[in-house]
Design an enzyme around this catalytic site. Structure first.
Site, PDB file in Angstrom:
ATOM      1  N   LYS A 185     -11.288 -83.887 -43.693  1.00 38.05           N
ATOM      2  CA  LYS A 185     -10.468 -83.145 -42.635  1.00 38.05           C
ATOM      3  C   LYS A 185      -9.076 -83.304 -42.716  1.00 38.05           C
ATOM      4  CE  LYS A 185     -11.069 -82.622 -37.673  1.00 38.05           C
ATOM      5  NZ  LYS A 185     -11.604 -83.208 -36.451  1.00 38.05           N
ATOM      6  N   LYS A 238     -12.203 -79.221 -44.428  1.00 33.93           N
ATOM      7  CA  LYS A 238     -11.781 -78.650 -43.219  1.00 33.93           C
ATOM      8  C   LYS A 238     -10.257 -78.589 -43.214  1.00 33.93           C
ATOM      9  CE  LYS A 238     -11.848 -78.975 -38.314  1.00 33.93           C
ATOM     10  NZ  LYS A 238     -12.318 -79.644 -37.305  1.00 33.93           N
TER      11      LYS A 238
END
Ligand code: PBG
Ligand code: ZN
Length: 316
Positions: A185, A238
């Site tokens: 992330k 992400k």
């Protein structure tokens, strides 16, 4: 082989299916609440009763899963509402599993929505205290599992977060609960609209001390490998669209179900341009989601899930 749609259909390498989607829902206190999120046109903050209806609509479209985010009644320095059995997400999980038992319910597990300072855990001298935060995270995921979540999704990018969740879940008898790890992330400006929606922007500082630097890709593979070793069942990259190369690199390296999160800023950009008539929304949505699948994602968390599901149903 490109002359007609039927010929193209025969040699298409990547197919998009409603099976690929996970739809995020934002749950807030109250009843009868269905409040539009201004930076995410078409998305809403739902009270539990309305979230149940939204989940039912999601299931009826053929979408297999929802991802729940909660906005608590009260925020405090440690984010204690995240692990209360009567917390907002726990209530939503119970209500949704009761109304649509076959729908997979995933619960995002982090503290930035729950702390008054907006950081992803406990602070110590103004800095995130990784290991103290892990203890609270373990409490939160056990509480979501107890409420009936099929999948828990630790999203804070804390070191050791998958191992801590797996250990506590197993200890408490939730050995069947799936862990979807937000493994790679990035510290991204694309989360802006989400932070408006859940009021989780940090009051000072940022998340670059634990989320990834966007110049890096080998590190993403490393992060994913560590989470797999700690027991992750699904791993995630992400954001998605600006990180297709990362999805590809991780997919090539790691033989695990791979999820990509098409985040709020990606959705907002498409919607803003579409609302202005500058792009063809339907075509851009399908092209973008197909690109994420082509890069190697097995599943996509996307605010466009219902819209894309309808488009796919129409095109058959
Ligand atoms: C953390 C979390 C975030 C998102 C999902 N889980 C925000 C953050 O790290 O600041 C972003 C999702 C999006 O932008 O759509 N709980
Ligand atoms: Zn967080």
């Amino acid at each position: 082989m490109r002359r007609t749609e039927t010929l193209r259909r025969m040699v298409r390498e990547t197919r998009l299916s409603v099976d690929d989607f996970v739809y995020p829902l934002f749950v807030v206190p109250g009843a009868g609440v269905e409040k539009p999120i201004s930076s995410l046109p078409g998305q809403f903050n739902f009270s539990v009763d309305k979230a149940v209806e939204a989940a039912k609509r999601t299931w009826d479209l053929g979408i297999p899963a929802v991802m729940l985010f909660g906005i608590p009644e009260h925020k405090d320095p440690v984010g204690s509402e995240a692990w209360k059995d009567g917390g907002i997400v726990q209530k939503a999980i119970r209500a949704i599993k009761k109304a649509t038992p076959d729908l997979v319910v995933m619960a995002d597990a982090c503290f930035c929505e729950y702390t008054d300072h907006g950081h992803c855990g406990v602070l110590n001298k103004g800095e995130l205290d990784n290991d103290a935060s892990l203890e609270n995270l373990a409490r939160a995921v056990v509480s979501y599992a107890k409420a009936g979540a099929d999948v828990v999704a630790p999203s804070g990018m804390l070191d050791g977060f998958v191992g801590a969740c797996r250990e506590s879940l197993d200890e408490q008898g939730f050995d069947q609960t799936v862990i979807l790890a937000y493994s790679a992330k990035y510290a991204s400006a694309y989360y802006g609209p989400f932070r408006d929606a859940v009021e989780s922007a940090p009051t000072s500082g940022d998340r670059r001390g634990h989320q990834m630097d966007y110049g890096n890709v080998a590190e993403a593979v490393r992060e994913v490998s560590m989470d797999v070793a700690e027991g992750a069942d699904i791993v995630m990259v992400k954001p998605a669209l600006a990180y297709l190369d990362v999805i590809r690199a991780v997919g090539d390296e790691v033989n695990m179900p791979l999820c990509a999160y098409a985040v709020s800023g990606e959705y907002a950009m498409i919607e803003a341009a579409a609302i202005n008539g500058w792009i063809d929304r339907d075509r851009v949505v399908l092209e973008t989601l197909t690109a994420i699948r082509r890069a190697g994602a097995d599943m996509i968390i996307t605010y466009h899930a219902p819209h894309a599901a309808k488009l796919l149903a129409k095109s058959r």
